[in-house]
Scaffold this motif. Structure first.
Motif, PDB file in Angstrom:
ATOM      1  N   ARG A 169      -5.553  -5.664  14.553  1.00 39.68           N
ATOM      2  CA  ARG A 169      -5.915  -6.535  14.823  1.00 39.68           C
ATOM      3  C   ARG A 169      -4.523  -7.858  14.330  1.00 39.68           C
ATOM      4  O   ARG A 169      -4.282  -9.080  14.914  1.00 39.68           O
ATOM      5  N   CYS A 170      -3.728  -7.304  13.188  1.00 44.77           N
ATOM      6  CA  CYS A 170      -2.828  -7.714  12.279  1.00 44.77           C
ATOM      7  C   CYS A 170      -2.046  -9.347  13.504  1.00 44.77           C
ATOM      8  O   CYS A 170      -1.068  -8.467  14.429  1.00 44.77           O
ATOM      9  N   ILE A 171      -1.968 -10.190  13.648  1.00 43.41           N
ATOM     10  CA  ILE A 171      -0.390 -10.569  13.851  1.00 43.41           C
ATOM     11  C   ILE A 171       0.191 -10.548  13.128  1.00 43.41           C
ATOM     12  O   ILE A 171       1.749 -11.633  13.215  1.00 43.41           O
ATOM     13  N   LYS A 172       0.311 -11.020  11.970  1.00 45.17           N
ATOM     14  CA  LYS A 172       1.703 -10.454  11.014  1.00 45.17           C
ATOM     15  C   LYS A 172       1.900 -12.184  10.488  1.00 45.17           C
ATOM     16  O   LYS A 172       3.003 -12.244  10.537  1.00 45.17           O
ATOM     17  N   CYS A 173       1.131 -12.957  10.131  1.00 45.51           N
ATOM     18  CA  CYS A 173       1.136 -14.334  10.341  1.00 45.51           C
ATOM     19  C   CYS A 173       1.424 -14.705   8.401  1.00 45.51           C
ATOM     20  O   CYS A 173       1.356 -15.272   8.239  1.00 45.51           O
ATOM     21  N   TYR A 174       1.301 -13.863   7.604  1.00 46.68           N
ATOM     22  CA  TYR A 174       1.413 -13.094   6.566  1.00 46.68           C
ATOM     23  C   TYR A 174       0.450 -14.826   5.261  1.00 46.68           C
ATOM     24  O   TYR A 174       0.771 -14.787   4.521  1.00 46.68           O
ATOM     25  N   SER A 175      -0.280 -15.479   6.569  1.00 45.35           N
ATOM     26  CA  SER A 175      -1.004 -15.959   5.429  1.00 45.35           C
ATOM     27  C   SER A 175      -1.805 -14.908   4.335  1.00 45.35           C
ATOM     28  O   SER A 175      -2.540 -16.624   3.141  1.00 45.35           O
ATOM     29  N   CYS A 176      -2.420 -13.864   4.542  1.00 46.98           N
ATOM     30  CA  CYS A 176      -2.783 -13.407   3.366  1.00 46.98           C
ATOM     31  C   CYS A 176      -2.271 -13.581   2.057  1.00 46.98           C
ATOM     32  O   CYS A 176      -2.542 -13.611   1.353  1.00 46.98           O
ATOM     33  N   ILE A 177      -0.836 -13.220   2.447  1.00 45.26           N
ATOM     34  CA  ILE A 177      -0.373 -13.298   1.101  1.00 45.26           C
ATOM     35  C   ILE A 177       0.336 -14.297   0.992  1.00 45.26           C
ATOM     36  O   ILE A 177      -0.038 -14.965  -0.925  1.00 45.26           O
ATOM     37  N   MET A 181       1.770   0.628   7.026  1.00 48.87           N
ATOM     38  CA  MET A 181       2.086   0.612   5.797  1.00 48.87           C
ATOM     39  C   MET A 181       2.102  -1.343   5.653  1.00 48.87           C
ATOM     40  O   MET A 181       1.744  -1.211   3.931  1.00 48.87           O
ATOM     41  N   PHE A 182       2.130  -1.771   6.524  1.00 47.52           N
ATOM     42  CA  PHE A 182       2.670  -3.679   6.138  1.00 47.52           C
ATOM     43  C   PHE A 182       1.086  -3.663   4.472  1.00 47.52           C
ATOM     44  O   PHE A 182       0.759  -4.519   3.729  1.00 47.52           O
ATOM     45  N   HIS A 183      -0.400  -3.250   5.428  1.00 51.09           N
ATOM     46  CA  HIS A 183      -1.585  -3.606   4.921  1.00 51.09           C
ATOM     47  C   HIS A 183      -1.839  -2.799   3.580  1.00 51.09           C
ATOM     48  O   HIS A 183      -1.745  -2.697   2.503  1.00 51.09           O
ATOM     49  N   MET A 184      -1.504  -1.597   3.819  1.00 49.74           N
ATOM     50  CA  MET A 184      -1.182   0.039   2.877  1.00 49.74           C
ATOM     51  C   MET A 184      -0.705  -0.831   1.854  1.00 49.74           C
ATOM     52  O   MET A 184      -0.973  -0.712   0.758  1.00 49.74           O
ATOM     53  N   LEU A 200      -8.914 -16.795   5.655  1.00 48.42           N
ATOM     54  CA  LEU A 200      -7.703 -17.973   6.609  1.00 48.42           C
ATOM     55  C   LEU A 200      -7.204 -17.211   7.019  1.00 48.42           C
ATOM     56  O   LEU A 200      -6.192 -17.140   7.578  1.00 48.42           O
ATOM     57  N   CYS A 201      -7.565 -15.190   7.269  1.00 46.66           N
ATOM     58  CA  CYS A 201      -6.838 -14.980   8.443  1.00 46.66           C
ATOM     59  C   CYS A 201      -7.797 -14.975   9.763  1.00 46.66           C
ATOM     60  O   CYS A 201      -8.828 -15.100   9.913  1.00 46.66           O
ATOM     61  N   PRO A 202      -6.445 -15.551  10.811  1.00 46.32           N
ATOM     62  CA  PRO A 202      -6.366 -16.047  11.836  1.00 46.32           C
ATOM     63  C   PRO A 202      -7.863 -15.110  13.226  1.00 46.32           C
ATOM     64  O   PRO A 202      -7.637 -15.052  14.005  1.00 46.32           O
ATOM     65  N   VAL A 203      -7.460 -13.968  12.365  1.00 42.44           N
ATOM     66  CA  VAL A 203      -8.223 -12.485  13.886  1.00 42.44           C
ATOM     67  C   VAL A 203      -9.424 -11.895  12.907  1.00 42.44           C
ATOM     68  O   VAL A 203      -9.850 -10.799  13.036  1.00 42.44           O
ATOM     69  N   GLU A 204      -9.682 -12.662  11.807  1.00 45.30           N
ATOM     70  CA  GLU A 204     -10.845 -12.221  10.555  1.00 45.30           C
ATOM     71  C   GLU A 204     -11.063 -10.541  10.165  1.00 45.30           C
ATOM     72  O   GLU A 204     -11.981 -10.332  10.724  1.00 45.30           O
ATOM     73  N   ILE A 205     -10.383 -10.250  10.114  1.00 50.98           N
ATOM     74  CA  ILE A 205      -9.866  -9.106   9.442  1.00 50.98           C
ATOM     75  C   ILE A 205     -10.612  -9.473   7.812  1.00 50.98           C
ATOM     76  O   ILE A 205     -10.289 -10.357   7.147  1.00 50.98           O
ATOM     77  N   ARG A 206     -11.442  -8.471   7.087  1.00 53.09           N
ATOM     78  CA  ARG A 206     -12.236  -8.491   5.871  1.00 53.09           C
ATOM     79  C   ARG A 206     -11.833  -7.957   4.666  1.00 53.09           C
ATOM     80  O   ARG A 206     -12.562  -7.412   4.349  1.00 53.09           O
ATOM     81  N   LEU A 207     -10.492  -8.790   5.242  1.00 52.87           N
ATOM     82  CA  LEU A 207      -9.290  -8.273   4.194  1.00 52.87           C
ATOM     83  C   LEU A 207      -9.605  -8.818   2.634  1.00 52.87           C
ATOM     84  O   LEU A 207     -10.051  -7.662   1.346  1.00 52.87           O
ATOM     85  N   ALA A 208     -10.651  -9.267   1.624  1.00 53.08           N
ATOM     86  CA  ALA A 208     -11.007  -9.719   0.624  1.00 53.08           C
ATOM     87  C   ALA A 208     -12.001  -8.367   0.644  1.00 53.08           C
ATOM     88  O   ALA A 208     -11.742  -7.934  -0.400  1.00 53.08           O
TER      89      ALA A 208
HETATM   90 FE1  SF4 Z   1      -1.930 -10.273   9.521  1.00 53.95          FE
HETATM   91 FE2  SF4 Z   1      -4.698 -11.415   8.855  1.00 53.95          FE
HETATM   92 FE3  SF4 Z   1      -2.990 -11.724   6.913  1.00 53.95          FE
HETATM   93 FE4  SF4 Z   1      -2.053 -12.989   9.451  1.00 53.95          FE
HETATM   94  S1  SF4 Z   1      -3.968 -13.594   7.620  1.00 53.95           S
HETATM   95  S2  SF4 Z   1      -1.044 -11.311   8.009  1.00 53.95           S
HETATM   96  S3  SF4 Z   1      -3.204 -12.192  10.692  1.00 53.95           S
HETATM   97  S4  SF4 Z   1      -3.447 -10.112   8.268  1.00 53.95           S
END
Ligand code: SF4
Ligand code: FAD
Ligand code: SF4
Length: 391
Positions: A298-306, A336-339, A358-366
């Motif tokens: 679902r990632c839109i590659k906004c880079y907020s997580c980084i 590979m972006f996330h890996m 802060l992920c706009p598409v609510e991926i459970r990254l943490a």
């Molecule tokens: Fe992708 Fe969410 Fe990270 Fe933005 S914050 S780059 S949408 S995973």
């Protein structure tokens, strides 16, 4: 552990009840106002150049990080904001030059502190210039969840609430017309309550700070009127001694029953944290790759997580360039972006929850990073011992 009862000679390991002699701070403070009084004392006596505090913004759901240089303004920052889910660590690096050229006193939750320590390990924050007060933390509730929960479970208009607190296992609100408390367990079983990273957290008393402050263990006539202070460093001992000797803070030895109670509450919170870890990690372990690849698609590659992760230092501009593994401009990005991200940050993930929050598409990254970190800790702990702080 020593118990301190007379004003001078406070030392590392001591524990005290402390309360302010400043009427303005006492009125606004969460407990005894010791935190705000210590910050004010440090600024007034030029121990520091500035104080980084968290202040209420437009309402109780709006926590605003604030740099204060005028001691008269400190009383305005007293009080706890449990719906304040921000992280102060990276702000010190990004906006305050890593405290390399100025001394800063600040209040932190456990996750703020773990982030600071990770950044300091990378030489991007000068710990010697920080005067750190840690607050015990049972967890935070996201502002959106708080509003939803207050509307749906409490049946109260969130805009009429003027105070919220977490006490004795309950989330309690005071609003125009009354007050109401519901047990955190009940709220969380119903899908409300604290952020999921806070539920899994095992760093409840931030003992890597100079002073660790809270309300657990304050009983008897001092309940609600004193702050429980655990002295965690020589710097903290000196700071508290000086403030007590100057008469801005009163102190007394804690009630022994209060000490027992504090230990029990901390133990119960740790058990609860373990329960949530088991539950969250077990659900993920059934098909980790399936879950992670489905959600990250679902990632839109906004880079907020980084941008907001306290342990990630890769400049966003670098990430956006062409690499061998990730094509620029591709949305959703190649897995590979996330890996690659998980590979370079998970070993020091502090479970602060910012990436997920802060992920706009609510991926459970943490959840994903924390699960990887916890698994690594389990492998290395028998060989090298447990990490200094258990995230
Ligand atoms: Fe992708 Fe969410 Fe990270 Fe933005 S914050 S780059 S949408 S995973
Ligand atoms: P005050 O003099 O009122 O000062 C409070 C300080 O906290 C201020 O410097 C303010 O800037 C800062 N602050 C407020 N909100 C935040 C925030 N969201 N993030 C970072 N800093 C903030 N104590 C316990 O014993 N058990 C708990 O479970 C517990 N949970 C907490 C959860 C949160 C989110 C917070 C912020 C605090 C929690 N505390 C807990 C600590 C407790 O609420 C008091 O902050 C502490 O006892 C100090 O009281 P005081 O009167 O001396 O603080
Ligand atoms: Fe915090 Fe997420 Fe970075 Fe872990 S990966 S430290 S939870 S922002």
């Amino acid at each position: 552990m020593g118990l301190f009862s007379s004003k001078p000679d406070i030392k590392k390991g001591d524990m005290v009840y402390a309360w302010t002699s400043d009427a303005e701070i006492a009125k606004k403070a969460e407990c005894g106002g010791a935190v705000t009084t210590l910050l004010k004392y440090a600024l007034e006596n030029k121990m520091v150049d500035a104080v980084l505090a968290v202040q209420r913004g437009t309402d109780i759901y709006d926590a605003v990080p604030t740099l204060i240089t005028d001691p008269k303004k400190l009383a305005g920052s007293a009080g706890s904001l449990h719906c304040g889910t921000l992280l102060l660590s990276k702000m010190i690096k990004k906006y305050l030059g890593g405290a390399k050229n100025q001394k800063i006193a600040l209040t932190v939750k456990g996750c703020d502190l773990m982030g600071i320590l990770e950044i300091a390990k990378r030489n991007e924050i000068n710990l010697a210039n920080l005067f750190i007060i840690g607050v015990n933390c049972g967890g935070t509730v996201s502002p959106i969840m708080a509003r939803k929960m207050i509307t749906e479970k409490f049946g109260v208009d969130p805009d009429t609430v003027h105070k919220e607190e977490i006490d004795k296992g309950q989330f309690i609100i005071e609003y125009e017309g009354g007050h109401k408390g519901i047990s955190i367990d009940e709220l969380e079983e119903a899908g409300y309550g604290r952020r999921s990273n806070c539920r899994r957290c095992l760093y409840k008393v931030p003992r890597q700070a100079d002073l660790a402050c809270g309300n657990w263990g304050v009983i008897g006539d001092k309940a609600g009127k004193a702050t429980f202070v655990e002295v965690c460093s020589d710097k903290g001992a000196d700071w508290l001694s000086r403030a007590a000797k100057a008469g801005v803070l009163a102190t007394e030895a804690p009630n022994p029953k209060g000490l027992e109670m504090r230990q029990k509450v901390e133990g119960a919170m740790l058990k609860l944290g373990e329960k949530w870890r088991k539950r969250d990690f077990a659900a993920l372990s059934k098909d980790p790759w399936g879950v992670i690849s489905k959600e990250t698609s679902r990632c839109i590659k906004c880079y907020s997580c980084i941008e907001n992760c306290p342990v990630c230092f890769k400049p966003v501009e670098e990430m956006a360039k062409k690499s061998y593994m990730v094509e620029p401009g591709q949305v959703p990005p190649n897995p590979m972006f996330h890996m690659r991200r998980f590979a370079h940050i998970s070993d020091s993930c502090v479970n602060c929850g910012q990436c997920e929050e802060l992920c706009p598409v609510e991926i459970r990254l943490a959840l994903f990073s924390h699960a990887i970190r916890a698994e690594q800790d389990a492998v290395f702990a028998p060989k090298f011992g447990k990490p200094a702080y258990s995230n």
